[in-house]
Design an enzyme around this catalytic site. Structure first.
Site, PDB file in Angstrom:
ATOM      1  N   LYS A 208      -3.679 -11.615  -6.173  1.00  0.00           N
ATOM      2  CA  LYS A 208      -4.877 -12.178  -5.539  1.00  0.00           C
ATOM      3  C   LYS A 208      -6.116 -11.392  -5.973  1.00  0.00           C
ATOM      4  O   LYS A 208      -6.021 -10.214  -6.327  1.00  0.00           O
ATOM      5  CB  LYS A 208      -4.726 -12.162  -4.012  1.00  0.00           C
ATOM      6  CG  LYS A 208      -4.706 -10.779  -3.429  1.00  0.00           C
ATOM      7  CD  LYS A 208      -4.738 -10.756  -1.911  1.00  0.00           C
ATOM      8  CE  LYS A 208      -4.756  -9.293  -1.493  1.00  0.00           C
ATOM      9  NZ  LYS A 208      -4.802  -9.013  -0.102  1.00  0.00           N
TER      10      LYS A 208
ATOM     11  N   LYS B  84     -10.580  -6.542  -3.433  1.00  0.00           N
ATOM     12  CA  LYS B  84     -11.655  -5.543  -3.448  1.00  0.00           C
ATOM     13  C   LYS B  84     -11.161  -4.224  -3.998  1.00  0.00           C
ATOM     14  O   LYS B  84     -11.920  -3.430  -4.516  1.00  0.00           O
ATOM     15  CB  LYS B  84     -12.145  -5.289  -2.026  1.00  0.00           C
ATOM     16  CG  LYS B  84     -13.059  -6.356  -1.477  1.00  0.00           C
ATOM     17  CD  LYS B  84     -13.517  -6.001  -0.078  1.00  0.00           C
ATOM     18  CE  LYS B  84     -12.616  -6.638   0.935  1.00  0.00           C
ATOM     19  NZ  LYS B  84     -12.953  -6.399   2.322  1.00  0.00           N
TER      20      LYS B  84
ATOM     21  N   LYS C 272       0.833  -1.207   0.000  1.00  0.00           N
ATOM     22  CA  LYS C 272       0.000   0.000   0.000  1.00  0.00           C
ATOM     23  C   LYS C 272       0.861   1.248   0.000  1.00  0.00           C
ATOM     24  O   LYS C 272       0.546   2.234  -0.665  1.00  0.00           O
ATOM     25  CB  LYS C 272      -0.950   0.007   1.201  1.00  0.00           C
ATOM     26  CG  LYS C 272      -2.070  -0.999   1.034  1.00  0.00           C
ATOM     27  CD  LYS C 272      -2.978  -1.043   2.232  1.00  0.00           C
ATOM     28  CE  LYS C 272      -4.020  -2.145   2.081  1.00  0.00           C
ATOM     29  NZ  LYS C 272      -4.705  -2.436   3.327  1.00  0.00           N
TER      30      LYS C 272
HETATM   31  P1  TYM Z   1     -10.324  -8.298   4.018  1.00  0.00           P
HETATM   32  O1  TYM Z   1     -11.555  -7.484   4.261  1.00  0.00           O
HETATM   33  O2  TYM Z   1      -9.351  -7.819   3.017  1.00  0.00           O
HETATM   34  O3  TYM Z   1     -10.717  -9.759   3.593  1.00  0.00           O
HETATM   35  C1  TYM Z   1     -11.627 -10.534   4.341  1.00  0.00           C
HETATM   36  C2  TYM Z   1     -11.211 -11.989   4.359  1.00  0.00           C
HETATM   37  O4  TYM Z   1     -11.126 -12.498   3.033  1.00  0.00           O
HETATM   38  C3  TYM Z   1      -9.855 -13.100   2.829  1.00  0.00           C
HETATM   39  N1  TYM Z   1      -9.462 -12.864   1.438  1.00  0.00           N
HETATM   40  C4  TYM Z   1      -9.174 -13.831   0.564  1.00  0.00           C
HETATM   41  N2  TYM Z   1      -9.152 -15.166   0.677  1.00  0.00           N
HETATM   42  C5  TYM Z   1      -8.827 -15.878  -0.420  1.00  0.00           C
HETATM   43  N3  TYM Z   1      -8.521 -15.320  -1.615  1.00  0.00           N
HETATM   44  C6  TYM Z   1      -8.520 -13.988  -1.781  1.00  0.00           C
HETATM   45  N4  TYM Z   1      -8.226 -13.435  -2.949  1.00  0.00           N
HETATM   46  C7  TYM Z   1      -8.855 -13.173  -0.649  1.00  0.00           C
HETATM   47  N5  TYM Z   1      -8.958 -11.833  -0.457  1.00  0.00           N
HETATM   48  C8  TYM Z   1      -9.323 -11.670   0.817  1.00  0.00           C
HETATM   49  C9  TYM Z   1      -8.927 -12.381   3.793  1.00  0.00           C
HETATM   50  O5  TYM Z   1      -7.795 -13.151   4.080  1.00  0.00           O
HETATM   51  C10 TYM Z   1      -9.827 -12.200   4.984  1.00  0.00           C
HETATM   52  O6  TYM Z   1      -9.852 -13.360   5.775  1.00  0.00           O
HETATM   53  N6  TYM Z   1      -7.316  -7.379   7.895  1.00  0.00           N
HETATM   54  C11 TYM Z   1      -8.503  -8.110   7.459  1.00  0.00           C
HETATM   55  C12 TYM Z   1      -9.735  -7.785   8.261  1.00  0.00           C
HETATM   56  C13 TYM Z   1      -9.595  -7.944   9.741  1.00  0.00           C
HETATM   57  C14 TYM Z   1      -9.528  -9.152  10.471  1.00  0.00           C
HETATM   58  C15 TYM Z   1      -9.479  -8.766  11.837  1.00  0.00           C
HETATM   59  C16 TYM Z   1      -9.536 -10.492  10.104  1.00  0.00           C
HETATM   60  C17 TYM Z   1      -9.558  -6.917  10.643  1.00  0.00           C
HETATM   61  N7  TYM Z   1      -9.489  -7.425  11.918  1.00  0.00           N
HETATM   62  C18 TYM Z   1      -9.396  -9.752  12.863  1.00  0.00           C
HETATM   63  C19 TYM Z   1      -9.451 -11.451  11.121  1.00  0.00           C
HETATM   64  C20 TYM Z   1      -9.387 -11.076  12.485  1.00  0.00           C
HETATM   65  C21 TYM Z   1      -8.790  -7.739   6.014  1.00  0.00           C
HETATM   66  O7  TYM Z   1      -8.438  -6.700   5.530  1.00  0.00           O
HETATM   67  O8  TYM Z   1      -9.606  -8.589   5.393  1.00  0.00           O
END
Ligand code: TYM
Length: 328
Positions: free
Chosen positions: A194, A197, A112
């Site tokens: 990957k 979003k 980022k």
């Molecule tokens: P975020 O919002 O980017 O994504 C949510 C979840 O989706 C998974 N993910 C994927 N899995 C497989 N293939 C992909 N291309 C892919 N893109 C996203 C992410 O690994 C995630 O599990 N930091 C986290 C949010 C968060 C969080 C937490 C998660 C904040 N606090 C506490 C667990 C525990 C995030 O940005 O996820």
């Protein structure tokens, strides 16, 4: 006592198949075995600029998605991060035991920061500490996430261990749960990245709210590899990715899938995959629309209350351990 799960998704952009296959799907599968907390992490979303009305709408939409994919509010707690003030409070405390170098190492931050160059927000830098607070507040044993969150989980474990060592046993040290298949679904337009979003190229991700024509178009235009054969071959990442999505959505084995597509071409795989996805999304989208406003308000209020009671207990202990006392 049941072990605990905590996980979350950011209410930014369009939630996509990668989020579902890498995370949400496993939450649903694990929720009966564990006491589960599923958070909508809106404080994480504001680490990049958000339109306030849109953020509010996306937050509620994501709660509907949680319900529609099968999170059962009778057994799991669904809540919005900003409804529980202890997340930000504990993040501050953890900041004070985190080293700059630990955050500078984070791959997501580095990516980022590269994109933004100058004036990278402090929030983006500090993001993993807030995530650690999310997890540690609930004394989670297990954190089901996609592969991209692995490094953040390692930091969370390090911070928990450091706090416990310096101030006495306080936090449970969590384990990641990263699924063997689907932990990293790749972009349809660039299989070296990957599915994301925040990708500027919208064709790379299938949104859970995409309509059938959009899904067909995105799969039709998906990048493929050279070669002809339809096999699970890591050296051909584009086809491997399409097949992995097919495998997870149909529940078929790899052998069955390879046999089914034997002698057929990429166009056939893409069109069948589009139809499988559309049939998966159709009832999901109906369920998303069916969640009423009042029902949602009630659920989120109850969720926030349940989450607060646990977060408050942990944070009270943290304050005690650190000598954070005021008027008695
Ligand atoms: P975020 O919002 O980017 O994504 C949510 C979840 O989706 C998974 N993910 C994927 N899995 C497989 N293939 C992909 N291309 C892919 N893109 C996203 C992410 O690994 C995630 O599990 N930091 C986290 C949010 C968060 C969080 C937490 C998660 C904040 N606090 C506490 C667990 C525990 C995030 O940005 O996820």
């Amino acid at each position: 006592m049941k072990k605990r799960i905590l996980s979350g998704v950011q209410p930014s952009g369009n939630i996509h198949l990668g989020n579902y296959l890498g995370a949400l799907r496993n939450w649903v599968a694990l929720q009966h075995e564990y006491e589960s907390f599923f958070c909508i992490v809106n404080l994480h979303a504001i680490t990049v600029p958000q339109d306030p009305a849109e953020l509010a709408a996306k937050t509620r939409e994501l709660a509907r998605i949680y319900l529609a994919v099968g999170i059962d509010p009778k057994v799991s707690t669904i809540f919005v991060q900003s409804d529980v003030s202890q997340h930000a409070e504990l993040a501050w405390v953890l900041n004070c035991i985190t080293r700059m170098s630990e955050l500078e190492r984070m791959t997501q931050f580095k990516e980022k920061a590269r994109r933004q160059r100058e004036n990278v927000g402090v929030g983006i830098f500090d993001y993993p500490v807030l995530m650690a607070a999310d997890i540690l507040l609930y004394q989670a044993d297990l954190v089901p996430v996609g592969e991209d969150q692995k490094q953040h989980l390692e930091l969370t474990r390090d911070l928990a261990e450091r706090f416990n060592r310096d101030y006495g046993e306080t936090f449970r040290v969590p384990e990641p749960f990263i699924p063997p298949v689907g932990a990293r679904i790749m972009s349809l337009s660039d299989p070296t990245k990957k599915m994301s979003k925040s990708d500027e190229d919208e064709r790379g991700a299938i949104g859970l709210l995409d309509d059938p024509d959009t899904v067909r178009n995105k799969f039709r235009r998906a990048v493929t590899d050279s070669g002809m054969e339809i096999r699970f071959d890591q050296r051909r990442p584009a086809i491997h990715n399409l097949l992995t999505i097919y495998q997870l959505l149909t529940g078929q084995t790899r052998e069955e899938i390879e046999a089914h597509f034997s002698g057929r071409g990429y166009a056939q795989l893409k069109s069948e995959l589009a139809e499988v996805t559309i049939e998966f999304l159709r009832p999901l989208q109906e369920r998303i629309r069916a969640v009423g406003d009042d029902e949602l308000n009630r659920l989120l209020a109850e969720g926030a209350e349940r989450a607060r009671s646990i977060a408050a207990e942990t944070y009270r202990l943290v304050k005690e351990r650190m000598g954070l006392v005021g008027a008695r």
